[in-house]
Design a protein around this motif. Structure first.
Motif, PDB file in Angstrom:
ATOM      1  N   VAL A  96       9.808 -26.853  -8.588  1.00  0.00           N
ATOM      2  CA  VAL A  96      11.163 -26.675  -9.317  1.00  0.00           C
ATOM      3  C   VAL A  96      12.299 -25.944  -8.669  1.00  0.00           C
ATOM      4  N   ARG A  97      12.086 -25.086  -7.810  1.00  0.00           N
ATOM      5  CA  ARG A  97      13.016 -24.166  -7.240  1.00  0.00           C
ATOM      6  C   ARG A  97      12.862 -24.041  -5.653  1.00  0.00           C
ATOM      7  N   GLN A  98      13.269 -24.732  -4.716  1.00  0.00           N
ATOM      8  CA  GLN A  98      13.130 -24.368  -3.225  1.00  0.00           C
ATOM      9  C   GLN A  98      12.779 -22.787  -3.015  1.00  0.00           C
ATOM     10  N   VAL A  99      11.693 -22.674  -2.287  1.00  0.00           N
ATOM     11  CA  VAL A  99      11.157 -21.072  -1.928  1.00  0.00           C
ATOM     12  C   VAL A  99      11.673 -20.856  -0.587  1.00  0.00           C
ATOM     13  N   ASN A 100      11.769 -19.493  -0.247  1.00  0.00           N
ATOM     14  CA  ASN A 100      11.960 -18.942   0.975  1.00  0.00           C
ATOM     15  C   ASN A 100      10.619 -18.614   1.647  1.00  0.00           C
ATOM     16  N   VAL A 101       9.784 -17.886   0.772  1.00  0.00           N
ATOM     17  CA  VAL A 101       8.569 -17.974   1.420  1.00  0.00           C
ATOM     18  C   VAL A 101       7.477 -18.277  -0.062  1.00  0.00           C
ATOM     19  N   GLY A 102       6.783 -19.368   0.184  1.00  0.00           N
ATOM     20  CA  GLY A 102       5.702 -19.656  -0.700  1.00  0.00           C
ATOM     21  C   GLY A 102       4.298 -19.455  -0.139  1.00  0.00           C
ATOM     22  N   ILE A 103       3.576 -18.560  -0.963  1.00  0.00           N
ATOM     23  CA  ILE A 103       2.030 -18.130  -0.852  1.00  0.00           C
ATOM     24  C   ILE A 103       1.165 -18.742  -1.740  1.00  0.00           C
ATOM     25  N   GLN A 104       0.212 -19.426  -1.198  1.00  0.00           N
ATOM     26  CA  GLN A 104      -0.685 -20.023  -1.901  1.00  0.00           C
ATOM     27  C   GLN A 104      -1.975 -18.823  -2.058  1.00  0.00           C
ATOM     28  N   GLY A 105      -2.291 -18.666  -3.213  1.00  0.00           N
ATOM     29  CA  GLY A 105      -3.360 -17.933  -3.167  1.00  0.00           C
ATOM     30  C   GLY A 105      -3.451 -17.082  -4.772  1.00  0.00           C
ATOM     31  N   ASP A 106      -4.499 -16.288  -4.893  1.00  0.00           N
ATOM     32  CA  ASP A 106      -4.958 -15.637  -6.211  1.00  0.00           C
ATOM     33  C   ASP A 106      -3.857 -14.740  -6.392  1.00  0.00           C
ATOM     34  N   CYS A 107      -3.394 -14.446  -7.473  1.00  0.00           N
ATOM     35  CA  CYS A 107      -2.206 -13.255  -7.382  1.00  0.00           C
ATOM     36  C   CYS A 107      -2.576 -11.810  -6.974  1.00  0.00           C
ATOM     37  N   LYS A 108      -3.954 -11.637  -7.607  1.00  0.00           N
ATOM     38  CA  LYS A 108      -4.516 -10.321  -7.616  1.00  0.00           C
ATOM     39  C   LYS A 108      -4.938 -10.257  -6.103  1.00  0.00           C
ATOM     40  N   LEU A 109      -5.377 -11.111  -5.271  1.00  0.00           N
ATOM     41  CA  LEU A 109      -5.601 -10.734  -3.937  1.00  0.00           C
ATOM     42  C   LEU A 109      -4.417 -10.706  -2.962  1.00  0.00           C
ATOM     43  N   VAL A 110      -3.455 -11.807  -3.348  1.00  0.00           N
ATOM     44  CA  VAL A 110      -1.980 -11.559  -2.721  1.00  0.00           C
ATOM     45  C   VAL A 110      -1.209 -10.240  -3.010  1.00  0.00           C
TER      46      VAL A 110
END
Lengths: 584, 166
Positions: free
Chosen positions: A319-333
């Protein structure tokens, strides 16, 4: 392991038991009959619903409240199509759920047999995955795969369609050698969810947080799915950044916390909406930039850089361009982010956010949520009812809501201080969600108090499940905000269609909710004046041997504010009419 | 009928999927749900019969292809997905075509067939059926040069593609 010849039906029930299923919600019928026979001996509790949609929402409510996958089982054809709405609801809100449907015998598929429908075809677009099982021998493996898919990665609903001839002991095709399926048996070469976030991206995100002067943590339902509420609290307190919690994330961060700004979006409060809008950094954690949050997209948070954390890579930049996109489980990230921030140095090395904090608290002081209490002789204000409910219940009460004005009032006026205490239909906006969801939540959390906050439009869609609650002894409490209208639609017609009210008035006369509730075995109370509100809630809370419906007669003229009208940017937020003078 | 040559707007996507019933419907459904039209499609098992390869070209002008690829990747049965740049890939397509070949034009047509190294598969007094395998753009040209003779029937397979060898 010794090989045991059993029928596919027995294998299915055994497989569910091995997945740790303690309860399932369902309704039997022709094609699924052979599976209902071994259920008599099973350790699994079966809750018999009054409509298949109810079974689906109960499974969702159970999953929302417990974090464990909800299980529903129904027959073929119309039962399967009745399940489409809950499946879609669970899909949009990422609710882990496994649904078993009966199907006509394998050889009859495609012949327009009685109660046949193309269940996997129909549900393809509303499930994370679905299976049509062709051989009895595959049942344990596919059930294990279904639970694995439903509960890992981005959770979601999985449907398993079971032809009758592979579960019916009288059919030779149902004979199979039992085995307990394990991960090693799974055949899912295309499914490998990524859990750990990329270290380098996390380091970049930590630097952006350090340097941000007007940051906001934008928290979505993914934080709850990842059981990351504790990690989030640690992160927010460490960096002292304000937090907004979306409709799907209410309770993921305590409302009473100093850093909590509450809900953003179309009916979010002024501070949450405006803080996002004026931020220079949005740290999105398990949120998906839904249109109800962003408003008109090209005017959304125009100065903000975006850090987007999501387990689903398709959300990053969707939806919105990201500056940093991190794929991962929220808790671990979040945990890795905390570590990375520590390595960068303490919060004293961060940009100065004193001005931002005082700006934000200035908004909070100027634009609190408000409503005008009713005058004598007027009907109840719905906000007052929610406040009274909030003040007369423990903070760990589980609150389920339907969809509409009452949902927004609940999200706005309740104080959610614990995760997994607010259960509602966010993405699909399914009217009638609350009562079955509350029954599901209460089934999973029998020691907790469960209130369904419902509207009269919603109530009429699924109220029959109160019969289920009575017969199955799953007592819930229902606060029915009855304004005789489809209230949210009425609000839109008032504001955007020149007060031309089209098909939104239900009825002032019928149904008689007290009689209806009583006929379903519930205690029923009607409340019409403000001084009756608290005593009625207290009385309802004292009744624990059956469900209670408290009908509050509320004022249909009341509208939900603040509001960001459809197609407007968040900067064009409309506050309560009494606060308009405070806007520049 | 396709007359476009591969440009920016056409994308070739090659996916390896599990060879199971319903997988093509899942893949195709993802496109139709988002309003994308699949322009051409070729499906067949790979050397490992547990898997099939689906090659399709899509018109995604003005839409983010990236999002389709990510959504495709979310399908449980999709094992691998890559977008092939036509410059770094070998693409082929097969055409079967029946062309009018009356006595007056038959000689010219046979000459053309010879020039293009197409194969005659079947013939009678009035028509010739032939086949040609080539790059899709070449098939477009071949088709155009046959058109003056009169095309009775035509079927193309849709392209298949593999990455070029360095």
């Amino acid at each position: 392991m010794s090989k045991q010849q059993i029928s596919g039906g027995e294998a299915l029930v055994k497989a569910l038991e091995h997945e740790g299923v303690d309860v399932m919600f369902g309704l039997p019928g022709g094609a699924i009959l052979p599976v209902y026979d071994p259920i008599i001996e099973s350790s699994i509790r079966h809750v018999l619903v009054r409509h298949e949609q109810g079974a689906g929402h109960m499974a969702e409510g159970y999953a929302h409240a417990t974090g464990r996958p909800g299980v529903a089982m129904v027959t073929s054809g119309p039962a399967a199509t009745n399940m489409v709405t809950p499946l879609c609801d669970a899909f949009l809100d990422s609710v882990p759920m496994v649904c078993i449907t009966g199907q006509v015998p394998y050889a009859a598929i495609g012949t327009d047999a009685f109660q046949e429908c193309d269940t996997t075809g129909i549900t393809m677009a509303v499930t994370k995955h679905n299976f049509l099982v062709s051989e009895a021998q595959d049942i344990p493996r596919i059930i294990h795969e279904a639970f694995h898919i439903a509960t890992t990665g981005r959770p979601g609903p999985v449907l398993v369609d079971i032809p009758k001839d592979i579960v019916d002991p009288s059919s030779p095709r149902a004979a199979m050698n039992w085995y307990q399926a394990s991960d090693a048996d799974m055949e899912l070469p295309g499914y490998n969810p990524v859990m750990e976030g990329d270290r380098e991206l996390i380091r970049q995100a930590a630097e952006m947080i350090r340097d941000a002067e007007r940051p906001v943590l934008y928290v979505g339902g993914g934080v709850l799915r990842a059981r990351a509420a504790e990690a989030l609290l640690e992160l927010a307190e460490m960096v002292q950044i304000p937090v907004v919690t979306t409709l799907m994330a209410r309770g993921a961060f305590p409302d009473r916390h100093d850093l909590c700004l509450g809900m953003p979006g179309m009916h979010g409060n002024y501070t949450a909406v405006t803080a996002i809008q004026q931020s220079d950094l949005l740290v999105s954690l398990g949120a998906r930039f839904d249109d109800r949050v962003t408003g008109k997209l090209d005017g959304f948070a125009p100065d903000a850089k975006i850090i987007h954390v999501d387990i689903d890579p398709a959300e990053l930049g969707k939806v919105r361009q990201v500056n940093v996109g991190i794929q991962g489980d929220c808790k671990l990230v979040i945990e890795s982010l905390i570590e990375a921030l520590r390595e960068l140095g303490g919060v004293e090395t961060h940009a100065d956010r004193q001005a931002w904090r005082s700006t934000v608290s200035g908004w909070q002081e100027r634009f609190p949520l408000v409503y005008q209490q009713s005058e004598p002789g007027e009907k109840l204000k719905p906000q007052f009812v929610i406040e009274q409910l909030r003040d007369n219940n423990p903070s760990d009460t589980i609150v389920c809501s339907g969809v509409g004005q009452h949902q927004m009032y609940t999200s706005q006026w309740w104080k959610f201080d614990h995760p997994y205490t607010f259960i509602n239909s966010g993405g699909l906006g399914t009217m009638g969600f609350s009562i079955p969801a509350a029954i599901g939540a209460k089934t999973g959390m029998p020691d907790r108090r469960v209130w369904a906050v419902d509207g009269d439009g919603c109530f009429q869609m699924t109220a029959q499940e109160l019969v289920t609650s009575t017969v199955e002894d799953i007592p819930i409490k229902v606060a029915l905000l009855n304004n005789s209208y489809l209230g949210m639609v009425r609000q839109w017609q008032e504001m955007f269609y020149d007060r031309r009210y089209s098909e939104v008035h239900l009825s002032d006369r019928v149904p008689d909710y007290v009689k209806w509730a009583e006929s379903m075995g519930c205690e029923a109370i009607r409340v019409e004046s403000p001084e009756e509100v608290e005593p009625a809630i207290v009385k309802a809370n004292e009744i624990n041997d059956r469900s209670v419906v408290v009908e509050f007669r509320t004022d249909a003229r009341e509208n939900v504010f603040p509001m960001v009208a459809s197609g407007k940017t968040n900067s064009e937020i409309q506050v309560d009419p009494s606060q308009e003078g405070l806007l520049r | 009928m396709n007359s476009a040559t591969p440009t920016q707007r056409w994308h070739t996507i090659v996916t390896t999927v599990e060879n199971k019933p319903g997988v093509l419907a899942r893949v195709a459904g993802l496109f139709s749900r988002r309003g994308y039209n699949i322009h051409s499609l070729a499906v067949a098992p790979t050397d490992d019969e547990r898997f099939s390869r689906i090659t399709f070209t899509v018109d995604v002008e003005g839409s983010p292809l990236d999002q389709v690829v990510k959504q495709l990747n979310k399908l449980i049965n999709v094992v691998e997905i890559r977008e092939l740049d036509p410059l770094d890939a070998v693409e082929r397509e097969l055409m079967l075509v029946t062309v009018c070949a009356d006595a007056g034009h038959r000689h010219d047509l046979l000459e053309l067939i010879d020039d293009w190294r197409a194969f005659v598969l079947s013939e009678n007094d009035s028509e010739i059926m032939l086949s040609l395998s080539a790059r899709p753009a070449r098939l477009d040209e071949f088709e155009a040069s046959l058109r003056p003779f009169g095309i009775a029937k035509l079927q193309r397979t849709g392209r298949v593609a593999l990455p070029s060898l360095d």
